[in-house]
Design a protein around this motif. Structure first.
Motif, PDB file in Angstrom:
ATOM      1  N   PRO A  50      21.849   2.948   4.332  1.00  0.00           N
ATOM      2  CA  PRO A  50      20.922   2.080   3.583  1.00  0.00           C
ATOM      3  C   PRO A  50      20.990   0.641   4.086  1.00  0.00           C
ATOM      4  O   PRO A  50      22.006   0.216   4.630  1.00  0.00           O
ATOM      5  CB  PRO A  50      21.426   2.196   2.150  1.00  0.00           C
ATOM      6  N   GLY A  51      19.915  -0.071   3.913  1.00  0.00           N
ATOM      7  CA  GLY A  51      19.879  -1.440   4.384  1.00  0.00           C
ATOM      8  C   GLY A  51      18.491  -2.021   4.299  1.00  0.00           C
ATOM      9  O   GLY A  51      17.561  -1.415   3.755  1.00  0.00           O
ATOM     10  N   VAL A  52      18.335  -3.209   4.872  1.00  0.00           N
ATOM     11  CA  VAL A  52      17.092  -3.955   4.749  1.00  0.00           C
ATOM     12  C   VAL A  52      15.917  -3.223   5.389  1.00  0.00           C
ATOM     13  O   VAL A  52      14.786  -3.288   4.876  1.00  0.00           O
ATOM     14  CB  VAL A  52      17.264  -5.364   5.359  1.00  0.00           C
ATOM     15  N   LEU A  53      16.158  -2.512   6.481  1.00  0.00           N
ATOM     16  CA  LEU A  53      15.065  -1.807   7.143  1.00  0.00           C
ATOM     17  C   LEU A  53      14.484  -0.735   6.223  1.00  0.00           C
ATOM     18  O   LEU A  53      13.263  -0.635   6.054  1.00  0.00           O
ATOM     19  CB  LEU A  53      15.553  -1.190   8.447  1.00  0.00           C
ATOM     20  N   GLY A  54      15.350   0.070   5.624  1.00  0.00           N
ATOM     21  CA  GLY A  54      14.876   1.098   4.700  1.00  0.00           C
ATOM     22  C   GLY A  54      14.246   0.513   3.455  1.00  0.00           C
ATOM     23  O   GLY A  54      13.227   1.006   2.969  1.00  0.00           O
ATOM     24  N   ASP A  55      14.842  -0.563   2.932  1.00  0.00           N
ATOM     25  CA  ASP A  55      14.287  -1.210   1.738  1.00  0.00           C
ATOM     26  C   ASP A  55      12.858  -1.672   1.982  1.00  0.00           C
ATOM     27  O   ASP A  55      11.960  -1.462   1.151  1.00  0.00           O
ATOM     28  CB  ASP A  55      15.129  -2.432   1.354  1.00  0.00           C
ATOM     29  N   ALA A  56      12.644  -2.334   3.127  1.00  0.00           N
ATOM     30  CA  ALA A  56      11.338  -2.919   3.415  1.00  0.00           C
ATOM     31  C   ALA A  56      10.288  -1.861   3.709  1.00  0.00           C
ATOM     32  O   ALA A  56       9.151  -1.938   3.222  1.00  0.00           O
ATOM     33  CB  ALA A  56      11.451  -3.896   4.578  1.00  0.00           C
ATOM     34  N   VAL A  57      10.651  -0.868   4.505  1.00  0.00           N
ATOM     35  CA  VAL A  57       9.682   0.169   4.876  1.00  0.00           C
ATOM     36  C   VAL A  57       9.296   1.004   3.661  1.00  0.00           C
ATOM     37  O   VAL A  57       8.133   1.380   3.488  1.00  0.00           O
ATOM     38  CB  VAL A  57      10.247   1.060   6.001  1.00  0.00           C
ATOM     39  N   ALA A  58      10.259   1.286   2.790  1.00  0.00           N
ATOM     40  CA  ALA A  58      10.004   2.149   1.636  1.00  0.00           C
ATOM     41  C   ALA A  58       8.984   1.562   0.660  1.00  0.00           C
ATOM     42  O   ALA A  58       8.324   2.313  -0.070  1.00  0.00           O
ATOM     43  CB  ALA A  58      11.308   2.445   0.903  1.00  0.00           C
ATOM     44  N   VAL A  59       8.845   0.232   0.650  1.00  0.00           N
ATOM     45  CA  VAL A  59       7.897  -0.388  -0.283  1.00  0.00           C
ATOM     46  C   VAL A  59       6.622  -0.847   0.411  1.00  0.00           C
ATOM     47  O   VAL A  59       5.758  -1.469  -0.212  1.00  0.00           O
ATOM     48  CB  VAL A  59       8.543  -1.580  -1.017  1.00  0.00           C
ATOM     49  N   THR A  60       6.495  -0.551   1.697  1.00  0.00           N
ATOM     50  CA  THR A  60       5.286  -0.930   2.432  1.00  0.00           C
ATOM     51  C   THR A  60       4.141   0.006   2.068  1.00  0.00           C
ATOM     52  O   THR A  60       4.219   1.216   2.281  1.00  0.00           O
ATOM     53  CB  THR A  60       5.527  -0.872   3.953  1.00  0.00           C
ATOM     54  N   GLY A  61       3.065  -0.544   1.518  1.00  0.00           N
ATOM     55  CA  GLY A  61       1.885   0.255   1.199  1.00  0.00           C
ATOM     56  C   GLY A  61       2.195   1.431   0.306  1.00  0.00           C
ATOM     57  O   GLY A  61       2.996   1.351  -0.632  1.00  0.00           O
ATOM     58  N   ASP A  62       1.567   2.563   0.633  1.00  0.00           N
ATOM     59  CA  ASP A  62       1.787   3.819  -0.087  1.00  0.00           C
ATOM     60  C   ASP A  62       2.120   4.887   0.952  1.00  0.00           C
ATOM     61  O   ASP A  62       2.097   4.617   2.158  1.00  0.00           O
ATOM     62  CB  ASP A  62       0.558   4.196  -0.912  1.00  0.00           C
ATOM     63  N   PRO A  63       2.470   6.113   0.516  1.00  0.00           N
ATOM     64  CA  PRO A  63       2.834   7.145   1.499  1.00  0.00           C
ATOM     65  C   PRO A  63       1.770   7.386   2.564  1.00  0.00           C
ATOM     66  O   PRO A  63       2.101   7.593   3.740  1.00  0.00           O
ATOM     67  CB  PRO A  63       3.057   8.387   0.622  1.00  0.00           C
ATOM     68  N   GLN A  64       0.503   7.353   2.168  1.00  0.00           N
ATOM     69  CA  GLN A  64      -0.569   7.577   3.143  1.00  0.00           C
ATOM     70  C   GLN A  64      -0.565   6.489   4.220  1.00  0.00           C
ATOM     71  O   GLN A  64      -0.712   6.769   5.412  1.00  0.00           O
ATOM     72  CB  GLN A  64      -1.921   7.611   2.444  1.00  0.00           C
ATOM     73  N   ALA A  65      -0.372   5.242   3.792  1.00  0.00           N
ATOM     74  CA  ALA A  65      -0.326   4.140   4.755  1.00  0.00           C
ATOM     75  C   ALA A  65       0.890   4.255   5.660  1.00  0.00           C
ATOM     76  O   ALA A  65       0.795   4.026   6.879  1.00  0.00           O
ATOM     77  CB  ALA A  65      -0.310   2.807   4.013  1.00  0.00           C
ATOM     78  N   ARG A  66       2.035   4.605   5.099  1.00  0.00           N
ATOM     79  CA  ARG A  66       3.253   4.717   5.910  1.00  0.00           C
ATOM     80  C   ARG A  66       3.165   5.869   6.905  1.00  0.00           C
ATOM     81  O   ARG A  66       3.808   5.841   7.961  1.00  0.00           O
ATOM     82  CB  ARG A  66       4.478   4.887   5.007  1.00  0.00           C
TER      83      ARG A  66
END
Length: 283
Positions: free
Chosen positions: A93-109
Motif C-alpha cells: 500500500p502507498g500513495v500510488l495505490g491511494d491516488a489511482v484508486a480514487v481516480t474517476g470511476d472503474p470505467q475510466a480507470r
C-alpha cells in the motif's frame, strides 16, 4: 455534438508513430481516449489526424529492476497498474495505490493510461500528485530523439520540459519507494476530479522524526506541483507533525476561493503525512 472529420492511423512501431505525429501539426495521439474523446465531443479539440497508440508494444509492460526501480509502460491502464504484481510488491500500500484508486470511476480507470494521464497535465490529476511525491521521471521520445525528464517538468506551464509536438511518453520510472507514503483529497462530486489532493512520501529517522519528506498538491493550484517550502519545514520534525501555512498560487473559482484551497492544502498535507508515517512505522 457531431465530431469533426479527422484522419486515423494505428502504427505498429514507435518510429512510425512519432513520424505520423511530427508530420502533421494538427495530429494528436490517442492513448486510452478517456479524456480525449470528451474534448472531441465538446469541440475543444479539433485534430486533423488521430494516431492510435494501442498497437505499440514498446509502450506496454511493467518491470521491477533488481535495484528496486520500477518502470511503467505508458500504455498501462490505471486498473492494470493496481493489479500488477511488481507494483503490488514495490509500491502498495502507498500513495500510488491511494491516488489511482480514487481516480474517476472503474470505467475510466479501465481506459485511462499512465502516459496519457500524465501527458494531459490535468490540474486535478490524482496520479500526477502521486508521481511527483514518488520522484518519478518520464522517458520521452520524439523527432529530436530520446530524453528523460522529471514528471514535474511535464506540468510546469511555460517550462521547458513540457512535451513538444510529436513527442510521446514511452515509460515512467519510479525510484525505490520510501518506507511510507499516502494520499488525501477532497473531490468534486460532479466530475470526481480533485478540488485539492496532497500526496506525501516520508522516511523516518531512528528517533522517529522525519528524515525525508516529499509533498505534492493537485487540484488546488494551476498545475500539480511540489510543496518545497513545506517539505523543508517538516524535515526533522517530530510526529505528529504540524503543517505550517502553505504559500502557492492557488486557484480561485466556483469550487473554492484561493484562501479556502490554501487552508485545505494545509489540512490535507497533515493527513497525508500522518498516513505516510503510520505506514512507515508498520512497514
Amino acid at each position: 455534438m457531431i465530431l469533426e472529420t479527422f484522419g486515423y492511423t494505428a502504427p505498429t512501431s514507435l518510429s512510425d508513430a512519432v513520424a505520423a505525429l511530427a508530420g502533421d501539426p494538427a495530429a494528436c495521439p490517442l492513448a486510452g481516449g478517456d479524456g480525449l474523446i470528451t474534448l472531441l465531443k465538446r469541440g475543444q479539440l479539433q485534430p486533423s489526424l488521430l494516431v492510435d497508440l494501442q498497437y505499440l508494444e514498446a509502450l506496454r509492460g511493467v518491470h521491477l529492476f533488481g535495484d528496486g526501480k520500477l518502470r511503467i509502460g505508458a500504455m498501462t491502464t490505471l486498473s492494470a497498474l493496481l493489479a500488477d504484481r511488481a507494483v503490488r510488491l514495490s509500491h502498495l500500500p502507498g500513495v500510488l495505490g491511494d491516488a489511482v484508486a480514487v481516480t474517476g470511476d472503474p470505467q475510466a480507470r479501465n481506459r485511462a493510461t499512465v502516459g496519457g494521464t500524465l501527458a494531459a497535465g490535468h490540474p486535478g490529476s490524482d496520479l500526477a500528485a502521486a508521481m511527483l511525491a514518488l520522484a518519478a521521471s518520464a522517458n520521452v521520445v520524439g523527432p529530436a530523439g530520446h530524453r528523460s525528464v522529471p514528471v514535474g517538468d511535464l506540468f510546469d506551464i511555460g517550462g521547458t520540459g513540457r512535451l513538444a509536438h510529436g513527442e510521446l511518453i514511452v515509460s515512467v520510472d519510479l525510484p525505490p519507494a520510501e518506507s511510507g507514503s499516502g494520499y488525501e483529497r477532497l473531490a468534486d462530486r460532479a466530475t470526481l476530479d480533485a478540488v485539492c489532493g496532497v500526496a506525501a512520501t516520508v522516511a523516518l529517522a531512528q528517533d522517529g522524526t522525519l528524515a525525508r519528506c516529499r509533498l505534492a498538491v493537485t487540484g488546488a493550484t494551476l498545475f500539480p506541483c511540489r510543496l518545497g517550502a513545506v517539505e523543508r519545514s517538516l524535515v526533522g520534525a517530530a510526529t505528529p507533525v504540524a503543517v505550517p501555512p502553505v504559500t502557492a498560487t492557488f486557484m480561485d473559482d466556483r469550487l473554492g476561493s484561493a484562501e479556502y484551497r490554501a487552508e485545505l492544502t494545509r489540512v490535507l498535507a497533515g493527513r497525508a503525512v500522518a498516513r505516510a508515517v503510520t505506514r512507515a512505522r508498520t512497514s
